[in-house]
Design a protein around this motif. Sequence first.
Motif, PDB file in Angstrom:
ATOM      1  N   PHE A  71      10.597  27.542   7.022  1.00 60.48           N
ATOM      2  CA  PHE A  71       9.933  26.952   5.861  1.00 60.48           C
ATOM      3  C   PHE A  71       8.476  26.611   6.195  1.00 60.48           C
ATOM      4  N   GLY A  72       8.269  26.027   7.402  1.00 62.72           N
ATOM      5  CA  GLY A  72       6.910  25.659   7.822  1.00 62.72           C
ATOM      6  C   GLY A  72       6.007  26.898   7.887  1.00 62.72           C
ATOM      7  N   GLY A  73       6.552  27.983   8.415  1.00 61.69           N
ATOM      8  CA  GLY A  73       5.768  29.212   8.555  1.00 61.69           C
ATOM      9  C   GLY A  73       5.406  29.797   7.189  1.00 61.69           C
ATOM     10  N   GLU A 124       8.129   8.541   4.495  1.00 62.51           N
ATOM     11  CA  GLU A 124       9.231   9.465   4.213  1.00 62.51           C
ATOM     12  C   GLU A 124       8.638  10.808   3.813  1.00 62.51           C
ATOM     13  N   ARG A 125       9.309  11.864   4.262  1.00 67.07           N
ATOM     14  CA  ARG A 125       8.834  13.210   3.940  1.00 67.07           C
ATOM     15  C   ARG A 125       9.517  13.673   2.667  1.00 67.07           C
ATOM     16  N   TRP A 126       8.763  14.281   1.792  1.00 69.98           N
ATOM     17  CA  TRP A 126       9.321  14.821   0.547  1.00 69.98           C
ATOM     18  C   TRP A 126       9.133  16.335   0.528  1.00 69.98           C
ATOM     19  N   THR A 127       9.991  16.999  -0.215  1.00 69.08           N
ATOM     20  CA  THR A 127       9.886  18.447  -0.447  1.00 69.08           C
ATOM     21  C   THR A 127       9.702  19.211   0.869  1.00 69.08           C
ATOM     22  N   GLY A 128      10.650  18.971   1.767  1.00 69.51           N
ATOM     23  CA  GLY A 128      10.640  19.693   3.043  1.00 69.51           C
ATOM     24  C   GLY A 128       9.482  19.296   3.946  1.00 69.51           C
ATOM     25  N   GLY A 129       8.818  18.200   3.636  1.00 71.90           N
ATOM     26  CA  GLY A 129       7.711  17.745   4.490  1.00 71.90           C
ATOM     27  C   GLY A 129       6.345  18.207   4.016  1.00 71.90           C
ATOM     28  N   ILE A 130       6.279  18.797   2.810  1.00 67.11           N
ATOM     29  CA  ILE A 130       4.967  19.216   2.272  1.00 67.11           C
ATOM     30  C   ILE A 130       4.101  17.983   2.010  1.00 67.11           C
ATOM     31  N   VAL A 131       4.754  16.924   1.525  1.00 67.83           N
ATOM     32  CA  VAL A 131       4.018  15.675   1.318  1.00 67.83           C
ATOM     33  C   VAL A 131       4.767  14.527   1.997  1.00 67.83           C
ATOM     34  N   THR A 132       3.998  13.489   2.291  1.00 66.00           N
ATOM     35  CA  THR A 132       4.573  12.307   2.938  1.00 66.00           C
ATOM     36  C   THR A 132       4.122  11.072   2.171  1.00 66.00           C
ATOM     37  N   LEU A 133       5.086  10.190   1.879  1.00 68.00           N
ATOM     38  CA  LEU A 133       4.731   8.907   1.270  1.00 68.00           C
ATOM     39  C   LEU A 133       4.726   7.856   2.375  1.00 68.00           C
ATOM     40  N   HIS A 134       3.560   7.235   2.568  1.00 69.79           N
ATOM     41  CA  HIS A 134       3.398   6.159   3.550  1.00 69.79           C
ATOM     42  C   HIS A 134       3.347   4.828   2.829  1.00 69.79           C
ATOM     43  N   CYS A 135       4.070   3.853   3.329  1.00 68.76           N
ATOM     44  CA  CYS A 135       4.021   2.513   2.724  1.00 68.76           C
ATOM     45  C   CYS A 135       3.852   1.462   3.806  1.00 68.76           C
ATOM     46  N   GLY A 136       3.241   0.382   3.421  1.00 71.51           N
ATOM     47  CA  GLY A 136       3.140  -0.787   4.283  1.00 71.51           C
ATOM     48  C   GLY A 136       2.859  -1.975   3.386  1.00 71.51           C
ATOM     49  N   ARG A 137       3.118  -3.177   3.904  1.00 69.21           N
ATOM     50  CA  ARG A 137       2.811  -4.346   3.059  1.00 69.21           C
ATOM     51  C   ARG A 137       2.054  -5.396   3.861  1.00 69.21           C
ATOM     52  N   THR A 138       1.440  -6.284   3.117  1.00 66.60           N
ATOM     53  CA  THR A 138       0.694  -7.354   3.781  1.00 66.60           C
ATOM     54  C   THR A 138       1.643  -8.525   4.008  1.00 66.60           C
ATOM     55  N   GLY A 139       1.296  -9.388   4.923  1.00 64.80           N
ATOM     56  CA  GLY A 139       2.121 -10.576   5.178  1.00 64.80           C
ATOM     57  C   GLY A 139       1.908 -11.631   4.100  1.00 64.80           C
ATOM     58  N   PHE A 140       2.780 -12.645   4.089  1.00 61.09           N
ATOM     59  CA  PHE A 140       2.624 -13.726   3.103  1.00 61.09           C
ATOM     60  C   PHE A 140       1.779 -14.856   3.674  1.00 61.09           C
ATOM     61  N   ALA A 164       0.870  -1.190   0.000  1.00 61.55           N
ATOM     62  CA  ALA A 164       0.000   0.000   0.000  1.00 61.55           C
ATOM     63  C   ALA A 164       0.897   1.227   0.000  1.00 61.55           C
ATOM     64  N   ALA A 165       0.575   2.218  -0.824  1.00 63.11           N
ATOM     65  CA  ALA A 165       1.381   3.451  -0.896  1.00 63.11           C
ATOM     66  C   ALA A 165       0.439   4.646  -0.907  1.00 63.11           C
ATOM     67  N   ILE A 166       0.538   5.448   0.124  1.00 67.94           N
ATOM     68  CA  ILE A 166      -0.351   6.613   0.246  1.00 67.94           C
ATOM     69  C   ILE A 166       0.490   7.885   0.262  1.00 67.94           C
ATOM     70  N   LEU A 167       0.218   8.751  -0.709  1.00 69.99           N
ATOM     71  CA  LEU A 167       0.907  10.041  -0.773  1.00 69.99           C
ATOM     72  C   LEU A 167      -0.078  11.102  -0.294  1.00 69.99           C
ATOM     73  N   GLU A 168       0.311  11.838   0.730  1.00 72.39           N
ATOM     74  CA  GLU A 168      -0.606  12.849   1.273  1.00 72.39           C
ATOM     75  C   GLU A 168       0.131  14.134   1.621  1.00 72.39           C
ATOM     76  N   PHE A 169      -0.627  15.212   1.651  1.00 69.57           N
ATOM     77  CA  PHE A 169      -0.074  16.465   2.147  1.00 69.57           C
ATOM     78  C   PHE A 169       0.170  16.344   3.651  1.00 69.57           C
ATOM     79  N   ALA A 170       1.153  17.104   4.121  1.00 71.78           N
ATOM     80  CA  ALA A 170       1.406  17.177   5.559  1.00 71.78           C
ATOM     81  C   ALA A 170       1.782  18.618   5.864  1.00 71.78           C
ATOM     82  N   GLU A 171       1.814  18.943   7.136  1.00 68.93           N
ATOM     83  CA  GLU A 171       2.264  20.286   7.509  1.00 68.93           C
ATOM     84  C   GLU A 171       3.759  20.215   7.745  1.00 68.93           C
TER      85      GLU A 171
END
Length: 258
Positions: free
Chosen positions: A185-187, A242-258, A172-179
């Motif tokens: 940069f955050g401000g 993992e955070r990308w572009t200074g943390g504007i977006v985050t890629l979340h991954c996980g996998r299922t078991g076998f 599973a791979a979810i790309l989402e915005f983050a603060e």
Amino acid sequence: MTIKPVTEAGSVPGTRPEGIQGEREAAAHVQEMFGRIAPRYDLLNHLLSLDIDKIWRRRVARRFTAILHNPSARVLDLCCGTGDLALAFRREAPVGAEIVGSDFVPEMLSRARTKAAACGAGVTFVEADALALPFGDGSFDLVSCSFGFRNLANYERGLLEILRVLKPGGVAAILEFAEPPGKIFGGLYRFYFRRVLPRLGGLISGNGSAYTYLPASVSKFPSPDALRALFERTGYLEARFERWTGGIVTLHCGRTGF
Ligand SMILES: C[S@@+](CC[C@H](N)C(=O)[O-])C[C@H]1O[C@@H](n2cnc3c(N)ncnc32)[C@H](O)[C@@H]1O
């Protein structure tokens, strides 16, 4: 517009636009909102992100080349909108995995189909609610979702539904915005995201509330650590982000078991 976190018995909250209590009403609101902004969605996406959104989707596609290049693999892009991530997958592997995009807004899907037809890309687009997918258990090797997961009315059920349709060992791979963290940069980013973007978005789309919903929903979305914990609680292995572009977006991954 502000989004209120809502805790329902036994479930993790999902999005709740202001004044909306239940899951069903929240989903209907989101569906109606994306139906209205569909005609300008691509233009605004590229304009408001200065085209960086294209780089993010390409980066996701490159991350999963091993799956995409396998001709017997099946890939589902959930909440596919106008199809850009599904099409990035296809470009990464012109002949390879079967790629399916799904969304519950017909206006978004019709744009996705037009774009796929214009470039001769073999992608199937299906109208479906991400919380009740019309696919059997263990159907896909990869399930992705870019900027759609945050809009689900129930995040826990969203992750469980992805888990259900993934094959053993699927990802599973979810790309989402983050603060983004950090004062400077955050401000600056928060100023752009909360003050500039809603005005520009409202002006160009003719739908001000959709572009105040965007920063409001991001500010109420679980933090990267909280979402990783939810991945783990719902049964994913190797949950990480993992955070990308200074943390504007985050890629979340996980996998299922076998
Ligand atoms: C911000 S757009 C993202 C579109 C696309 N993934 C992208 O990267 O541009 C969010 C999309 O999620 C879809 N969406 C939200 N909730 C959904 C649900 N429960 N089931 C299916 N699609 C949903 C909306 O219709 C919309 O097209």
